[in-house]
Motif scaffolding. Sequence first.
Motif, mmCIF file in Angstrom:
data_model
loop_
_atom_site.group_PDB
_atom_site.id
_atom_site.type_symbol
_atom_site.label_atom_id
_atom_site.label_comp_id
_atom_site.label_asym_id
_atom_site.label_seq_id
_atom_site.Cartn_x
_atom_site.Cartn_y
_atom_site.Cartn_z
ATOM 1 N N PRO A 213 0.812 -1.226 0.000
ATOM 2 C CA PRO A 213 0.000 0.000 0.000
ATOM 3 C C PRO A 213 0.839 1.266 0.000
ATOM 4 O O PRO A 213 0.457 2.264 -0.628
ATOM 5 N N LEU A 214 2.010 1.211 0.664
ATOM 6 C CA LEU A 214 2.858 2.406 0.712
ATOM 7 C C LEU A 214 3.475 2.718 -0.652
ATOM 8 O O LEU A 214 3.877 3.851 -0.918
ATOM 9 N N ALA B 169 0.189 4.067 -2.810
ATOM 10 C CA ALA B 169 -0.388 5.347 -2.373
ATOM 11 C C ALA B 169 0.198 6.570 -3.082
ATOM 12 O O ALA B 169 -0.574 7.426 -3.542
ATOM 13 N N ALA C 169 -1.924 9.453 -4.789
ATOM 14 C CA ALA C 169 -2.082 10.734 -4.104
ATOM 15 C C ALA C 169 -1.026 11.766 -4.492
ATOM 16 O O ALA C 169 -1.091 12.894 -4.021
ATOM 17 N N LEU D 56 3.428 11.377 -0.235
ATOM 18 C CA LEU D 56 2.934 10.938 1.078
ATOM 19 C C LEU D 56 3.140 12.031 2.118
ATOM 20 O O LEU D 56 4.012 12.884 1.964
ATOM 21 N N THR E 225 3.759 8.864 6.978
ATOM 22 C CA THR E 225 3.696 7.705 6.086
ATOM 23 C C THR E 225 5.010 7.556 5.323
ATOM 24 O O THR E 225 5.489 6.436 5.108
#
Lengths: 189, 178
Positions: free
Chosen positions: A103-104, A107, A111, A114, A118
Motif C-alpha cells: 500500500p505504501l 499510495a 495521491a 505521502l 507515512t
Amino acid sequence: MASIMRPGLLRQACHATAAPQRFMSIRASPLAQQLRPTFAPSTIPQSTRIAAFHATRRHQILPALPQKVEGTANDPTPVPDPSPVHGSYHWSFERIVSAGLVPLTVAPFAAGSLNPTTDAILCALLVVHSHIGFESCIIDYFPKHRVPLLRNIAMWALRIGTLTLGVALYSFETNDVGITEAVTRLWHA
Amino acid sequence: MASQRIFQLGLRRTAASGFTRTQTAGRIVQRRFAATQNVNQETGQEILANQRLKRPVSPHLAIYRPQITWYASSLNRITGILLSGGLYLFGIAYLAAPTLGWHLETPSMVAAVASWPVFAKISAKALVAFPFFFHSVNGLRHLTWDLGLGLKNQTVIRTGWTAVGFTVVSALYYTFLV
C-alpha cells in the motif's frame, strides 16, 4: 551401467582422453565402422563411444576447491536438530514487511506524494526490506563453509551500510522534503 | 496337495543339501585375496580428499532452457539489488555530501536534472522505472505464492508473462508520458 545412471561419474572418468579420441574417430574411418560385421568388436574404446552420447560441453562455474574431510571417513553426515519453527517467525516478519510495502508503494501513485509520517514508515520498511534482501544474497553467494572470511566481511559491510542508510534517510526526512516528494519532483524536472 | 508339497520340500532339500548338515565355521568364512596396505590416518584423509575432488560439479546455468519461471525469479533478485543498491549509494552519498562539498538537497538535484538533455532524462527514468515496476509486480506474485496460491506451472507461466507485460506498459508510460 553405473555410468549410464550417473553420467557425472563417466565424464570425470573419460574427460581427459575422450576429446582427442573422438576427433580421431571422425577422421579415421567411419565407413569401416559401418561396414564392420555386427559380431566384430569395435575399435573405438567403450568410454569414447559413451562419451559421444553426451552432447553438451563440460562447462562449470567454479572448479572444486581443495577438499577437506571433517572427522574420519566413517563418520556419518551431521544432521541438524529438527525444529519445526526454525526460521518461521523470521519468514513471517519478512512477508509482513513486504506486504506492508504494497500500500505504501501504491499510495504515492494515487495521491501524488505521502505525508511525513507515512513517508517515514515507507523509509523504515525500505531499509528493513533492503537489508533482508542483501542478507539473503550474501547467504546464498558467500557460503560459510567456503568463504568464511568474505562472508563475515560482507555481513559487516551490510550492517554498517544499513545503519548508514538509516541515518541518511532520517536526515533526509527531517531536513528535506521526504523521498516520495523528492522522487516526484525529480521525475517532473 | 500334500503330496505336491512333500515333493517340493524333497527337491529343496536335495538342492541345498550342503546346508542341511551342521558345518564348522571355518568352511563358511569368506576369504578375500585383495592386495591391501595399511596407511596412517593423514594419508587416508588425503586419499579421501582427492577422491572428493573427482565428484561431479553442478552444471552451468547455461544448460537450462530459458523459461519465464526461473528468468523472472533471477530478474526479481537482480532488480531488487539494483534498486536497493541505488538507495544505499544515495544514502551514503547524502551523508558524505557536506564533507565532500556535494549538493544532494532536493532543490539542487532537481535543478541539476532539469539541465540534462532529454535523452539523459529519459534513460535515467527508464533505468529506474523498469526495475521498479518489475520488482513491485513480481513481489506481488511472490506474496501470493507465500499464501500457497497460483503455484501450478501453467499459472506461474501466465502470471509471469502478465508481470512482464504490466512492467513494460507502466514503465514505458512513466518514462515517456509522465
